[in-house]
Design a protein around this motif. Structure first.
Motif, short mmCIF file in Angstrom:
data_model
loop_
_atom_site.label_atom_id
_atom_site.label_comp_id
_atom_site.label_asym_id
_atom_site.label_seq_id
_atom_site.Cartn_x
_atom_site.Cartn_y
_atom_site.Cartn_z
N THR A 13 0.84 -1.20 0.00
CA THR A 13 0.00 0.00 0.00
C THR A 13 0.88 1.25 0.00
N LYS A 14 1.96 1.20 0.76
CA LYS A 14 2.92 2.32 0.77
C LYS A 14 3.56 2.47 -0.61
N LYS A 15 3.94 1.33 -1.21
CA LYS A 15 4.54 1.38 -2.55
C LYS A 15 3.55 1.95 -3.57
N MET A 16 2.26 1.65 -3.39
CA MET A 16 1.24 2.18 -4.29
C MET A 16 1.16 3.70 -4.17
N THR A 17 1.20 4.19 -2.94
CA THR A 17 1.16 5.63 -2.71
C THR A 17 2.36 6.30 -3.39
N ALA A 19 4.09 5.11 -5.94
CA ALA A 19 3.94 4.99 -7.40
C ALA A 19 2.95 6.02 -7.93
N GLU A 20 1.88 6.25 -7.19
CA GLU A 20 0.90 7.26 -7.61
C GLU A 20 1.50 8.65 -7.59
N ALA A 21 2.33 8.93 -6.60
CA ALA A 21 3.00 10.23 -6.53
C ALA A 21 3.99 10.39 -7.69
N ALA A 22 4.71 9.32 -8.00
CA ALA A 22 5.66 9.37 -9.12
C ALA A 22 4.92 9.57 -10.44
N LEU A 23 3.77 8.92 -10.59
CA LEU A 23 2.97 9.09 -11.81
C LEU A 23 2.47 10.52 -11.92
N ALA A 24 2.00 11.08 -10.83
CA ALA A 24 1.52 12.47 -10.85
C ALA A 24 2.65 13.41 -11.25
N ASP A 25 3.85 13.16 -10.74
CA ASP A 25 5.00 13.98 -11.10
C ASP A 25 5.33 13.84 -12.59
N ALA A 26 5.30 12.62 -13.10
CA ALA A 26 5.58 12.39 -14.51
C ALA A 26 4.54 13.07 -15.40
N MET A 27 3.28 13.03 -14.98
CA MET A 27 2.23 13.68 -15.76
C MET A 27 2.44 15.20 -15.77
N LYS A 28 2.87 15.73 -14.65
CA LYS A 28 3.15 17.16 -14.57
C LYS A 28 4.31 17.53 -15.51
N ARG A 29 5.38 16.72 -15.46
CA ARG A 29 6.53 16.98 -16.35
C ARG A 29 6.14 16.85 -17.82
N LYS A 30 5.25 15.90 -18.11
CA LYS A 30 4.76 15.73 -19.49
C LYS A 30 4.04 16.99 -19.95
N GLU A 53 4.02 5.99 -18.85
CA GLU A 53 3.68 4.61 -19.21
C GLU A 53 4.22 3.63 -18.17
N MET A 54 5.46 3.86 -17.72
CA MET A 54 6.03 2.98 -16.70
C MET A 54 5.27 3.14 -15.38
N GLY A 55 4.82 4.35 -15.09
CA GLY A 55 4.06 4.58 -13.87
C GLY A 55 2.75 3.81 -13.87
N TYR A 56 2.04 3.86 -15.00
CA TYR A 56 0.79 3.09 -15.11
C TYR A 56 1.05 1.59 -14.98
N ILE A 59 1.72 0.76 -11.32
CA ILE A 59 0.49 0.79 -10.53
C ILE A 59 -0.36 -0.45 -10.80
N ASN A 60 -0.45 -0.87 -12.07
CA ASN A 60 -1.20 -2.09 -12.40
C ASN A 60 -0.57 -3.31 -11.72
N GLU A 61 0.76 -3.37 -11.73
CA GLU A 61 1.47 -4.48 -11.10
C GLU A 61 1.20 -4.51 -9.59
N ILE A 62 1.30 -3.37 -8.94
CA ILE A 62 1.07 -3.30 -7.50
C ILE A 62 -0.38 -3.63 -7.17
N THR A 63 -1.30 -3.17 -8.01
CA THR A 63 -2.72 -3.49 -7.79
C THR A 63 -2.94 -4.99 -7.79
N LYS A 64 -2.33 -5.69 -8.73
CA LYS A 64 -2.47 -7.15 -8.79
C LYS A 64 -1.88 -7.81 -7.56
N ILE A 65 -0.73 -7.31 -7.11
CA ILE A 65 -0.09 -7.88 -5.91
C ILE A 65 -0.99 -7.69 -4.70
#
Length: 72
Positions: A13-17, A19-30, A53-56, A59-65
């Motif tokens: 759950t911590k790793k998901m949080t 990963a979501e923060a990293a994705l938000a940062d990547a989207m901002k940089r995009k 893309e790696m962020g998504y 997140i999908n991988e962590i969701t499955k775990i």
């Protein structure tokens, strides 16, 4: 749920949080890179797309775990 499963769930759950923060940062940089101009020659934009893309994928991988931990 065992103590080990609870610990795993908490860890993932911590790793998901994170990963979501990293994705938000990547989207901002995009978005910022997109404003720089010609996207076909914009390496910052291309790198940001890859990061998104790696962020998504992460997140999908962590969701499955997490789902598998909850099943057990």
């Amino acid at each position: 749920m065992t103590d080990i499963q609870k610990a795993k769930l908490e860890m993932w759950t911590k790793k998901m949080t994170e990963a979501e923060a990293a994705l938000a940062d990547a989207m901002k940089r995009k978005g910022e890179a997109a404003q720089m101009g010609d996207l076909s020659e914009n390496s910052a934009y291309k790198m940001a797309i890859e990061d998104v893309e790696m962020g998504y994928a992460r997140i999908n991988e962590i969701t499955k775990i997490i789902e598998n931990i909850k099943k057990d």
